[in-house]
Scaffold this motif. Structure first.
Motif, PDB file in Angstrom:
ATOM      1  N   ASP A 183     -45.492  55.486-104.583  1.00  0.00           N
ATOM      2  CA  ASP A 183     -44.741  54.635-103.933  1.00  0.00           C
ATOM      3  C   ASP A 183     -45.657  54.326-102.548  1.00  0.00           C
ATOM      4  N   THR A 184     -45.183  53.421-101.889  1.00  0.00           N
ATOM      5  CA  THR A 184     -45.663  52.770-100.655  1.00  0.00           C
ATOM      6  C   THR A 184     -44.542  51.968 -99.852  1.00  0.00           C
ATOM      7  N   GLY A 185     -45.100  51.596 -98.487  1.00  0.00           N
ATOM      8  CA  GLY A 185     -44.097  50.924 -97.674  1.00  0.00           C
ATOM      9  C   GLY A 185     -43.787  49.541 -97.945  1.00  0.00           C
ATOM     10  N   ALA A 186     -42.596  48.994 -97.919  1.00  0.00           N
ATOM     11  CA  ALA A 186     -42.174  47.651 -98.188  1.00  0.00           C
ATOM     12  C   ALA A 186     -41.116  47.109 -97.177  1.00  0.00           C
ATOM     13  N   ARG A 187     -41.423  46.338 -96.163  1.00  0.00           N
ATOM     14  CA  ARG A 187     -40.476  45.925 -95.122  1.00  0.00           C
ATOM     15  C   ARG A 187     -39.578  44.801 -95.948  1.00  0.00           C
ATOM     16  N   HIS A 188     -38.300  44.976 -95.697  1.00  0.00           N
ATOM     17  CA  HIS A 188     -37.552  43.942 -96.233  1.00  0.00           C
ATOM     18  C   HIS A 188     -36.439  43.383 -95.301  1.00  0.00           C
ATOM     19  N   GLN A 189     -36.355  42.323 -94.800  1.00  0.00           N
ATOM     20  CA  GLN A 189     -35.327  41.889 -93.908  1.00  0.00           C
ATOM     21  C   GLN A 189     -35.572  42.450 -92.500  1.00  0.00           C
ATOM     22  N   GLY A 190     -36.700  42.779 -92.137  1.00  0.00           N
ATOM     23  CA  GLY A 190     -37.006  43.348 -90.722  1.00  0.00           C
ATOM     24  C   GLY A 190     -36.811  44.848 -90.959  1.00  0.00           C
ATOM     25  N   HIS A 191     -36.549  45.453 -92.124  1.00  0.00           N
ATOM     26  CA  HIS A 191     -36.406  46.973 -92.187  1.00  0.00           C
ATOM     27  C   HIS A 191     -37.428  47.612 -93.265  1.00  0.00           C
ATOM     28  N   ASN A 192     -37.603  48.814 -92.821  1.00  0.00           N
ATOM     29  CA  ASN A 192     -38.781  49.637 -93.657  1.00  0.00           C
ATOM     30  C   ASN A 192     -37.861  49.866 -94.990  1.00  0.00           C
ATOM     31  N   GLY A 193     -38.720  49.796 -96.018  1.00  0.00           N
ATOM     32  CA  GLY A 193     -38.156  50.397 -97.444  1.00  0.00           C
ATOM     33  C   GLY A 193     -39.315  50.764 -97.827  1.00  0.00           C
ATOM     34  N   SER A 194     -39.154  50.857 -99.244  1.00  0.00           N
ATOM     35  CA  SER A 194     -40.271  51.341-100.183  1.00  0.00           C
ATOM     36  C   SER A 194     -40.458  50.763-101.563  1.00  0.00           C
ATOM     37  N   HIS A 225     -40.764  48.433-108.209  1.00  0.00           N
ATOM     38  CA  HIS A 225     -39.437  48.227-108.056  1.00  0.00           C
ATOM     39  C   HIS A 225     -39.283  48.615-106.624  1.00  0.00           C
ATOM     40  N   SER A 226     -38.642  47.794-105.746  1.00  0.00           N
ATOM     41  CA  SER A 226     -38.368  47.998-104.385  1.00  0.00           C
ATOM     42  C   SER A 226     -36.949  48.383-104.014  1.00  0.00           C
ATOM     43  N   SER A 227     -37.037  49.064-102.870  1.00  0.00           N
ATOM     44  CA  SER A 227     -35.490  49.696-102.705  1.00  0.00           C
ATOM     45  C   SER A 227     -35.669  50.073-101.181  1.00  0.00           C
ATOM     46  N   ASP A 228     -34.353  50.172-100.679  1.00  0.00           N
ATOM     47  CA  ASP A 228     -34.330  50.479 -99.215  1.00  0.00           C
ATOM     48  C   ASP A 228     -35.050  51.871 -98.613  1.00  0.00           C
ATOM     49  N   SER A 229     -35.076  52.774 -99.628  1.00  0.00           N
ATOM     50  CA  SER A 229     -35.679  54.227 -99.190  1.00  0.00           C
ATOM     51  C   SER A 229     -36.187  54.751-100.562  1.00  0.00           C
ATOM     52  N   LYS A 230     -36.985  55.910-100.147  1.00  0.00           N
ATOM     53  CA  LYS A 230     -37.539  56.449-101.371  1.00  0.00           C
ATOM     54  C   LYS A 230     -36.753  57.835-101.660  1.00  0.00           C
ATOM     55  N   SER A 231     -36.386  58.215-102.812  1.00  0.00           N
ATOM     56  CA  SER A 231     -35.739  59.404-103.045  1.00  0.00           C
ATOM     57  C   SER A 231     -35.840  59.700-104.523  1.00  0.00           C
ATOM     58  N   ARG A 232     -35.223  60.996-105.022  1.00  0.00           N
ATOM     59  CA  ARG A 232     -35.217  61.006-106.522  1.00  0.00           C
ATOM     60  C   ARG A 232     -34.104  60.133-107.149  1.00  0.00           C
ATOM     61  N   LEU A 233     -33.153  59.839-106.442  1.00  0.00           N
ATOM     62  CA  LEU A 233     -32.126  58.858-106.952  1.00  0.00           C
ATOM     63  C   LEU A 233     -32.853  57.471-107.126  1.00  0.00           C
ATOM     64  N   ASN A 234     -33.520  56.981-106.396  1.00  0.00           N
ATOM     65  CA  ASN A 234     -34.062  55.778-106.489  1.00  0.00           C
ATOM     66  C   ASN A 234     -35.068  55.777-107.721  1.00  0.00           C
ATOM     67  N   PHE A 235     -35.938  56.898-107.754  1.00  0.00           N
ATOM     68  CA  PHE A 235     -36.841  56.799-108.992  1.00  0.00           C
ATOM     69  C   PHE A 235     -36.083  56.862-110.254  1.00  0.00           C
ATOM     70  N   LEU A 236     -35.123  57.652-110.357  1.00  0.00           N
ATOM     71  CA  LEU A 236     -34.303  57.620-111.640  1.00  0.00           C
ATOM     72  C   LEU A 236     -33.421  56.275-111.864  1.00  0.00           C
ATOM     73  N   GLU A 237     -33.090  55.712-110.914  1.00  0.00           N
ATOM     74  CA  GLU A 237     -32.570  54.550-110.994  1.00  0.00           C
ATOM     75  C   GLU A 237     -33.275  53.278-111.465  1.00  0.00           C
ATOM     76  N   ALA A 238     -34.731  53.623-111.029  1.00  0.00           N
ATOM     77  CA  ALA A 238     -35.903  52.560-111.380  1.00  0.00           C
ATOM     78  C   ALA A 238     -36.111  52.856-112.904  1.00  0.00           C
ATOM     79  N   LEU A 239     -36.364  54.123-113.195  1.00  0.00           N
ATOM     80  CA  LEU A 239     -36.765  54.480-114.541  1.00  0.00           C
ATOM     81  C   LEU A 239     -35.674  53.914-115.651  1.00  0.00           C
ATOM     82  N   ARG A 240     -34.381  53.823-115.089  1.00  0.00           N
ATOM     83  CA  ARG A 240     -33.245  53.571-116.082  1.00  0.00           C
ATOM     84  C   ARG A 240     -33.236  52.088-116.384  1.00  0.00           C
ATOM     85  N   GLN A 241     -33.836  51.321-115.279  1.00  0.00           N
ATOM     86  CA  GLN A 241     -33.664  49.855-115.588  1.00  0.00           C
ATOM     87  C   GLN A 241     -33.925  49.354-117.067  1.00  0.00           C
ATOM     88  N   PRO A 242     -33.339  48.320-117.400  1.00  0.00           N
ATOM     89  CA  PRO A 242     -32.176  47.475-116.892  1.00  0.00           C
ATOM     90  C   PRO A 242     -30.688  47.844-117.097  1.00  0.00           C
TER      91      PRO A 242
END
Length: 532
Positions: free
Chosen positions: A218-229, A242-259
Motif C-alpha cells: 500500500d501507499t499514500g493516496a490523497r483524495h479531496q484534500g485528505h490523506n488516504g491509502s 483499490h483506494s480508501s480513506d485509511s489502511k486497515s485489515r478491514l479495508n484489505f478484506l473489503e478490497a479482496l471481497r470485491q465486487p
C-alpha cells in the motif's frame, strides 16, 4: 561540536556499556535529523548526503571474453511492418536507351495526427402509420457521444499510460484542432466507464481463484484534500488497485471481497474469531440466526441485535465475516498473502519478504568498528541463508527442510551484544513461519519486488497529478491503473485494448480469460501482443 567516543577495551564492554553506546548513537541520529529539519524551516539546505568514494571500491574485473552489448543483435527492421500504402515513384525523363530494371523499396513510417470531423446526414422516413424512422449510425460511432472512439482512446491512453496531465492534454487537443472543453475532457476520463469497472472486478476474481499466492502493498493516496491509502493486490498475472480513506485489515478484506457486498458466518469466520481471542459470549450471540447478510446495513443490524457494540468486538466480528464471505465465493483458505510484514495483511496463509526483514540492518549507522562488524556479520549470514532458500525454491528437496530451519534458528539465536542488532534478530525470529513459508510453498517468492514494481505506477501518478477530487475520478484512476498493469503482465497492447472495449468489438479476449489461460499453462487465442 562532535564528541569522539574513546576506544573501549573488550574487557570493559559490559551489557550496560553497550546499551549506553546504543542510546548515544540513537540520540546522535535524532539530533542530526532535528538539525536538518531546522535548516529546512529556515530555508537552508540540509546536510548533503555524500556517497562513499568510488576510488576505494574494488575495480570490476574485465570480461574474460568479448561480449556483445545487450540488445545489439541485429534484426530485420522492416520485417514486422504492415505496409498501408504503396506509391510508385517514376524516374523523370529517363535517358534514351535506358533499360528498366524493376523497383527498389524505401520504407517510411509516419504518424498522422490531425482532427477529423464527420457530419452524418441521417435519413428520416415517415411511415404510413404516422411514425417516423431514423437511419442508424455506423458501427464505429459510440451512441450518444460526439467524440469518436479513437479520440477517446487517445485521451485515456495519454492520461493513464503516458501520464499526461489534464491541462497539458487539453492544450494538446486544442493544438491538433479538436474543439473540446475542460469539462468534456474530464467526462471522457471519468464518466460512463462501467465496462472497464466490471472488467477490473473480473480481473481480481480470476486472479484470486487461480493464483497460489498474491502480493500486497500500500501507499499514500490523497483524495479531496485528505490523506488516504491505495492498496495493491497482484502477482505476475494481474494487478488490482483499490483506494480508501485509511489502511486497515478491514479495508484489505473489503478490497479482496470485491465486487461482492455480503457478510458470511461460517467455519472460517468462527476460526478467525477464535484465533483473535473473541469472547465465547460474543461468538455465541453472533452465530445465532442467519449465517449470511446481504450488505453492510444488514450486518450492522445483526451486530446491534446481538448486542455487539464494543469497538474491538465489532472490528473482529466484521473481519471474520468478511473473511467468511471471501471463502464462500471460492477463494482458497490456502491462498498465500505475501507482504512486507505489515500486520493488516496477516490473513489466510501469510508470507513475509526477506528484503524488508533485513532492511533495518541496512539502514543502521554503526557508531564504532565493533558495531559495524556485528552488523555486517549478521547481514552476511542472512544473505547466505537467503541464497540457500532461493536454491531450495528452484529445486525443492524435502530432505533439506530440517537443515534450513536449523540454520534459521542458529542465525536468530546469535547474540552480538548490541541491542539494536539483536533486536532485529529477535524480530526475524518472531516471523519465522512467514519467512520460511517457501519450505512448504516453493511457488511463493522470497520477496515482494513484483508488488513494489506494480505500486510504483500509482506512486508516479500521484507525484505527477497529486490527489483526486471526485469519487468517480478516484475510481477511474484505480480501474485504469489496474487494467494497464494487467495488460502489461499479460502482454496485451493497451492501446488496442482500449479501442476494442470502446467499440465493443470483442477481438481482444477478456483479461480474466487470459489470466485463467495463463495460470493453466495455455494462451487464449486472439491476443494482441504489446509492442517490444
Amino acid at each position: 561540536m562532535t564528541l569522539a567516543l574513546p576506544d573501549i577495551p573488550e574487557s570493559e564492554r559490559t551489557p550496560l556499556v553497550l546499551i549506553l553506546l546504543d542510546i548515544i548513537h540513537q540520540q546522535h541520529e535524532q539530533i542530526a535529523r532535528l538539525e536538518d529539519e531546522i535548516a529546512i524551516l529556515k530555508g537552508l539546505k540540509p546536510r548533503p548526503k555524500i556517497q562513499p568514494s568510488i576510488l576505494e571500491a574494488t575495480p570490476p574485473q574485465p570480461p574474460t571474453a568479448p561480449q556483445k552489448r545487450p540488445g545489439s543483435d541485429k534484426r530485420p527492421k522492416n520485417a514486422q511492418l504492415t505496409i498501408h500504402h504503396e506509391v510508385l515513384v517514376p524516374l523523370p525523363d529517363p535517358p534514351p536507351g535506358a533499360l528498366f530494371k524493376g523497383y527498389e523499396d524505401y520504407v517510411v513510417q509516419e504518424l498522422i495526427l490531425r482532427a477529423s470531423t464527420t457530419r452524418y446526414r441521417r435519413e428520416r422516413w415517415q411511415l404510413p402509420d404516422g411514425t417516423s424512422r431514423l437511419a442508424p449510425l455506423p458501427a464505429d460511432v459510440i451512441p450518444g457521444d460526439h467524440f469518436g472512439p479513437v479520440l477517446q482512446g487517445f485521451v485515456l491512453d495519454q492520461y493513464h499510460d503516458q501520464r499526461v496531465t489534464q491541462p497539458l492534454l487539453l492544450t494538446q487537443l486544442h493544438q491538433l484542432g479538436i474543439d473540446i472543453s475542460a469539462g468534456q475532457l474530464n467526462n471522457i476520463l471519468t464518466h460512463d466507464k462501467e465496462v472497464f469497472h466490471r472488467e477490473k472486478d473480473e480481473v481480481l476474481q480470476a486472479g484470486l481463484l487461480v493464483s497460489p499466492y498474491i502480493g500486497v502493498d500500500d501507499t499514500g493516496a490523497r483524495h479531496q484534500g485528505h490523506n488516504g491509502s491505495c492498496l495493491l493486490i497482484g502477482n505476475d498475472l494481474f494487478a488490482y488497485f483499490h483506494s480508501s480513506d485509511s489502511k486497515s485489515r478491514l479495508n484489505f478484506l473489503e478490497a479482496l471481497r470485491q465486487p461482492f457486498t455480503d457478510y458470511v458466518i461460517n467455519e472460517v469466520a468462527r476460526a478467525y474469531w477464535e484465533d483473535q481471542k473473541l469472547s465465547a459470549a460474543v461468538t455465541a450471540a453472533l452465530v445465532g440466526g442467519a449465517g449470511m447478510f446481504a450488505d453492510a446495513a444488514a450486518w450492522q443490524a445483526h451486530l446491534a441485535t446481538a448486542g455487539v457494540t464494543g469497538e474491538r468486538h465489532m472490528r473482529i466480528a466484521t473481519e471474520g465475516a468478511l473473511l467468511g464471505s471471501l471463502i464462500e465465493h471460492g477463494v482458497s483458505p490456502e491462498l498465500v498473502v505475501l507482504s512486507d510484514g505489515a500486520p493488516q495483511f496477516d490473513v489466510l496463509v501469510h508470507a513475509s519478504c526477506w528484503l524488508h526483514a533485513e532492511r533495518p540492518l541496512a539502514r543502521m549507522v554503526p557508531f564504532c568498528e565493533k558495531h559495524r562488524e556485528a552488523i555486517e556479520g549478521v547481514r552476511r549470514r542472512i544473505w547466505e541463508l537467503y541464497q540457500e532458500l532461493k536454491a531450495y525454491r528452484e529445486k525443492p528437496n524435502p530432505s533439506q527442510k530440517a537443515g534450513l530451519e536449523a540454520r534459521f534458528d542458529a542465525l536468530c539465536a546469535w547474540r552480538t551484544g548490541y541491542p539494536s542488532v539483536d533486536g532485529v534478530l529477535k524480530e526475524i525470529q518472531d516471523h519465522k513461519a512467514d519467512l520460511l513459508r517457501v519450505l512448504e510453498r516453493p511457488e511463493v517468492p522470497l520477496h515482494n519486488n513484483t508488488s513494489e514494481s506494480h505500486i510504483r505506477e500509482y506512486v508516479t501518478r500521484r507525484k505527477i497529478s497529486g490527489g483526486t477530487r471526485s469519487d468517480a475520478g478516484r475510481r477511474c484512476r484505480d480501474t485504469f491503473a489496474s487494467l494497464k498493469k494487467t495488460c502489461r503482465c499479460l502482454g496485451v497492447n493497451f492501446w488496442e485494448y482500449l479501442q476494442d472495449r470502446l467499440l465493443g468489438r470483442g477481438l481482444v479476449p477478456r483479461l480474466a480469460e487470459l489470466i485463467r489461460g495463463r495460470a493453466g499453462g495455455g494462451r487464449a487465442e486472439g491476443v494482441v501482443a504489446a509492442p517490444a
